[in-house]
Write a protein that holds these residues in place. Structure first.
Motif, PDB file in Angstrom:
ATOM      1  N   CYS A  92       0.928  -1.256   0.027  1.00 44.19           N
ATOM      2  CA  CYS A  92       0.112   0.008   0.038  1.00 44.19           C
ATOM      3  C   CYS A  92       0.739   1.230   0.101  1.00 44.19           C
ATOM      4  O   CYS A  92       0.421   2.424  -0.617  1.00 44.19           O
ATOM      5  N   LYS A  93       2.096   1.315   0.720  1.00 50.74           N
ATOM      6  CA  LYS A  93       2.817   2.245   0.711  1.00 50.74           C
ATOM      7  C   LYS A  93       3.618   2.528  -0.669  1.00 50.74           C
ATOM      8  O   LYS A  93       3.645   3.711  -0.970  1.00 50.74           O
ATOM      9  N   ASP A  94       3.866   1.534  -1.304  1.00 49.67           N
ATOM     10  CA  ASP A  94       4.446   1.565  -2.626  1.00 49.67           C
ATOM     11  C   ASP A  94       3.418   2.066  -3.783  1.00 49.67           C
ATOM     12  O   ASP A  94       3.635   3.081  -4.370  1.00 49.67           O
ATOM     13  N   THR A  95       2.109   1.741  -3.646  1.00 55.02           N
ATOM     14  CA  THR A  95       1.066   2.425  -4.368  1.00 55.02           C
ATOM     15  C   THR A  95       0.781   3.832  -4.131  1.00 55.02           C
ATOM     16  O   THR A  95       0.674   4.564  -4.910  1.00 55.02           O
ATOM     17  N   GLU A  96       1.005   4.215  -2.702  1.00 57.17           N
ATOM     18  CA  GLU A  96       0.779   5.721  -2.463  1.00 57.17           C
ATOM     19  C   GLU A  96       1.986   6.396  -3.218  1.00 57.17           C
ATOM     20  O   GLU A  96       1.690   7.297  -3.808  1.00 57.17           O
ATOM     21  N   PHE A  97       3.242   5.933  -2.984  1.00 62.68           N
ATOM     22  CA  PHE A  97       4.279   6.621  -3.680  1.00 62.68           C
ATOM     23  C   PHE A  97       4.202   6.582  -5.076  1.00 62.68           C
ATOM     24  O   PHE A  97       4.452   7.654  -5.726  1.00 62.68           O
ATOM     25  N   MET A  98       3.528   5.485  -5.643  1.00 64.50           N
ATOM     26  CA  MET A  98       3.342   5.529  -7.209  1.00 64.50           C
ATOM     27  C   MET A  98       2.422   6.345  -7.954  1.00 64.50           C
ATOM     28  O   MET A  98       2.454   7.124  -8.651  1.00 64.50           O
ATOM     29  N   LEU A  99       1.075   6.072  -7.136  1.00 65.90           N
ATOM     30  CA  LEU A  99       0.067   6.664  -7.678  1.00 65.90           C
ATOM     31  C   LEU A  99      -0.721   7.827  -6.857  1.00 65.90           C
ATOM     32  O   LEU A  99      -1.596   8.469  -7.278  1.00 65.90           O
ATOM     33  N   GLY A 100      -0.288   8.147  -5.747  1.00 66.60           N
ATOM     34  CA  GLY A 100      -0.709   9.187  -4.756  1.00 66.60           C
ATOM     35  C   GLY A 100      -1.840   8.905  -4.020  1.00 66.60           C
ATOM     36  O   GLY A 100      -2.501   9.908  -3.287  1.00 66.60           O
ATOM     37  N   HIS A 101      -2.263   7.802  -3.951  1.00 61.05           N
ATOM     38  CA  HIS A 101      -3.405   7.061  -3.097  1.00 61.05           C
ATOM     39  C   HIS A 101      -3.104   5.817  -2.532  1.00 61.05           C
ATOM     40  O   HIS A 101      -2.555   4.908  -3.347  1.00 61.05           O
ATOM     41  N   ARG A 102      -3.617   5.684  -1.189  1.00 60.15           N
ATOM     42  CA  ARG A 102      -3.539   4.145  -0.794  1.00 60.15           C
ATOM     43  C   ARG A 102      -4.878   3.448  -1.036  1.00 60.15           C
ATOM     44  O   ARG A 102      -5.788   4.073  -1.114  1.00 60.15           O
TER      45      ARG A 102
END
Length: 634
Positions: A519-529
């Motif tokens: 989820c952190k990776d997704t937040e970093f990549m797409l801007g949302h968890r």
């Protein structure tokens, strides 16, 4: 890659998400001196160190200017839409056209759609989205992606083995499809009439023979076989009654069509995703044009409505049968091509901030829609077949597996009174294009593993090697005993292995690497968890469902047979060896990963093997640096 991508972000080097590059501030200065000392970051490809010089002339005081060089060693999609089209071409394949209608019919008709959609929401969509995230985030293929948990790298190798096995026999089905496609140009469809040698045992499948058939009583018809079935088994396959005495030599025509199939795959992949991306428009869209034409034609045929109603009519009593849910999971699993490494591979060629959430939603929805559309089309045609043969039960005219595509459908088309050749050409051309789209994806997956391990290998070299090996191995399946081998290899080398490796993949990503880290990776990549729906599915629901399906599969395990033929003992032994070889990838590569880790004790080595490698993260050095800061800050 310059310009605005179709997801709304300008390139991959611009801070398109608010706060994404918050370390480009006086509080997060990169180490450098006044003369621009070279900065270093670890780049995954080969573990090289990339030197980047920062010029102070273009930067304000105390502010670090971080260039983001494009990695020249790895291809990218020309446009974001090419990725979407390629995923559609991969996921929408033969399973949607010939397998889904038959599976739905066997498992409650319209009632099967309910468990199928539930399974799609709890297994299909979550896994599809998860694989897209991890592939795009890491820019790694299906083996290299396990840098996130080196001890689980065997999952990637096992999936590559399974994909390679499927690729070899999938091309043989394309060869058979081409044989029918070329035969469709004859003035009279060859499977519509009986050959002289079949006299007394054959029923002509052509439209001109419907009145003759109507005049025959049931006692005569029951001992006869349709010309379409005899043409498939005796002319196309030259099928043996068993393989106790060997499988025979490859059929010349099918071998030539096999070479042609692989040649088209090779041409599509000659420049990697740059060429396959251009071909994806045709591979994804053309089948829908043909399917629409066939659906319109099917709906105008007498008896078509009865066939469609037969397909969609719910048999509610079957919804409580565990076999129906098992069929829904396996159909969803193989239809979407999840947990085979293909989705990870395709998404690894995306720009870092491409909107994979949107694409995962689109592809999984289109795949389900296509299955229903194909079901209505196919059963409209089969309803017409039942009408002209005087049968009240549409299910009686359906053959399973490959017979559905090469016996039931050709027989129905042969009974068309107007231009049966034209509709036969369209149908088999659609099947061939669907097959090529899926085969290109599977071949690309193997290519990516090769190129990740050997970066100097060019696309055309990898594609050529795979194509040559594919022809040599595929020639086994175009022998008179080829269908026996196909069934054996598919069961032990693909279907059975795939379930175990899928569970291992879900454990590797959801538990070893961790849903929170994902989820952190997704937040970093797409801007949302990802929201709680995704997190619960990734951590609990999807792995548990897959585990239940595996247990059910083992409990209901029966000896494999092909048309009631029991294989010789040596065949079962070979099958179990293939299965064992696929599963042994897990402990072999797990032990190797532990052995290669730093550490003084075995426990320390194991703990390190469960952690991501130091190079894990975005492939671009600048983005990789920001990611490390992002993780450390949290």
């Amino acid at each position: 890659m310059e310009g605005r991508d179709n997801n709304g972000f300008i390139g991959d080097s611009s801070p398109s998400i608010a706060g994404q590059f918050r370390w480009n501030t006086p509080n997060g200065v990169h180490p450098q001196n006044a003369h621009g000392v070279a900065l270093t970051d670890v780049e995954l490809a080969g573990g090289k160190t990339v030197h980047r010089t920062v010029s102070p002339d273009n930067a304000p005081p105390n502010v670090s200017s971080i260039p983001t060089p494009v990695n020249g060693d790895r291809d990218q999609w020309g446009k974001g839409i090419e990725f979407l089209m390629s995923c559609i071409a991969m996921s929408v394949g033969l399973g949607n056209v010939w397998r889904f209608p038959f599976v739905a019919l066997e498992n409650g008709g319209g009632a099967f759609v309910i468990p199928y959609i539930i399974v799609l929401l709890l297994v299909g969509k979550p896994v599809y989205y998860m694989e897209m995230i991890i592939g795009q985030f890491s820019s790694r293929g299906s083996v290299k992606v396990y840098d996130m948990a080196p001890i689980m790298r065997g999952v990637g190798y096992g999936q590559m083995l399974s994909t390679t096995i499927v690729t070899t026999y999938y091309a043989s089905l394309m060869a058979t499809t081409l044989r029918y496609l070329f035969d469709s140009f004859q003035s009279i469809l060859p499977w519509a009439v009986c050959e002289d040698s079949w006299a007394g045992s054959c029923i002509p499948s052509g439209s001109r023979n419907v009145t003759i058939m109507a005049g025959l009583n049931d006692s005569i018809l029951v001992n006869r076989t349709s010309s379409a079935e005899l043409y498939f088994t005796k002319v196309v396959l030259k099928e043996l009654d068993g393989i106790d005495d060997g499988i025979g030599l490859p059929d010349l025509r099918l071998t030539l069509f096999l070479v042609l199939s692989w040649s088209l795959v090779l041409l599509t992949l000659i420049k990697g995703v740059k060429s396959s991306g251009k071909a994806s428009y045709f591979l994804a869209l053309f089948p829908y044009v043909v399917m629409t034409v066939l659906l319109i034609r099917a709906c105008t045929l007498p008896g078509a409505v009865d066939g469609i109603v037969y397909f969609l009519k719910p048999q509610w009593d079957k919804i409580y049968d565990p076999k129906v849910w098992y069929a829904a999971v396996t159909q969803c699993f193989f239809s979407l091509s999840i947990c085979f490494g293909n989705i990870i591979m395709y998404s690894s060629y995306n720009k870092f901030r491409h909107n994979v959430y949107r694409d995962a939603t689109i592809v999984t929805s289109i795949d389900t829609f296509t299955s229903l559309l194909a079901g209505c089309t196919i059963f409209g045609i089969l309803g017409h077949l039942a009408h002209v043969t005087g049968k009240t039960d549409v299910g009686n005219v359906v053959k399973s597996d490959a017979g559905l595509a090469f016996i039931s459908y050709p027989e129905a088309i042969a009974k068309f009174e107007v231009l049966p050749q034209a509709f036969s050409v369209l149908f088999f051309l659609m099947l061939f294009v669907l097959g090529i789209g899926s085969n290109v994806a599977m071949t690309s997956c193997v290519m990516t593993v090769i190129k990740d391990q050997f970066p100097r290998v060019r696309n055309w070299q990898a594609a050529s090697i795979i194509a040559i090996c594919g022809v040599l191995l595929g020639s086994i399946y175009v022998t008179p005993g080829g269908q026996y081998i196909l069934k054996l290899v598919d069961y032990y080398g693909a279907s059975s292995i795939a379930l175990v490796l899928a569970i291992a993949e879900l454990i590797a990503i959801g538990w070893v690497y961790g849903v929170d880290r994902l989820c952190k990776d997704t937040e970093f990549m797409l801007g949302h968890r990802p929201n709680i729906y995704w997190r619960i599915c990734w951590r609990w629901i999807t792995p548990l469902l897959m585990f239940v399906i595996l247990i059910y599969n083992l409990v209901t395990l029966e000896p494999l047979m092909y048309k009631q033929y029991v294989y010789p003992t040596i065949a079962y032994d070979i099958g179990w060896c293939i299965f064992a070889f696929g599963l042994l990838q897990l402990p072999i590569w797990g032990i190797y990963a532990v052995y290669k880790q730093d550490g003084k004790t075995l426990n320390e080595k194991i703990r390190n093997a469960l952690k991501p490698t130091p190079a894990w993260g975005p492939l671009d050095p600048a983005t990789h640096y920001e990611y490390k800061k992002f993780i450390d800050e949290d």
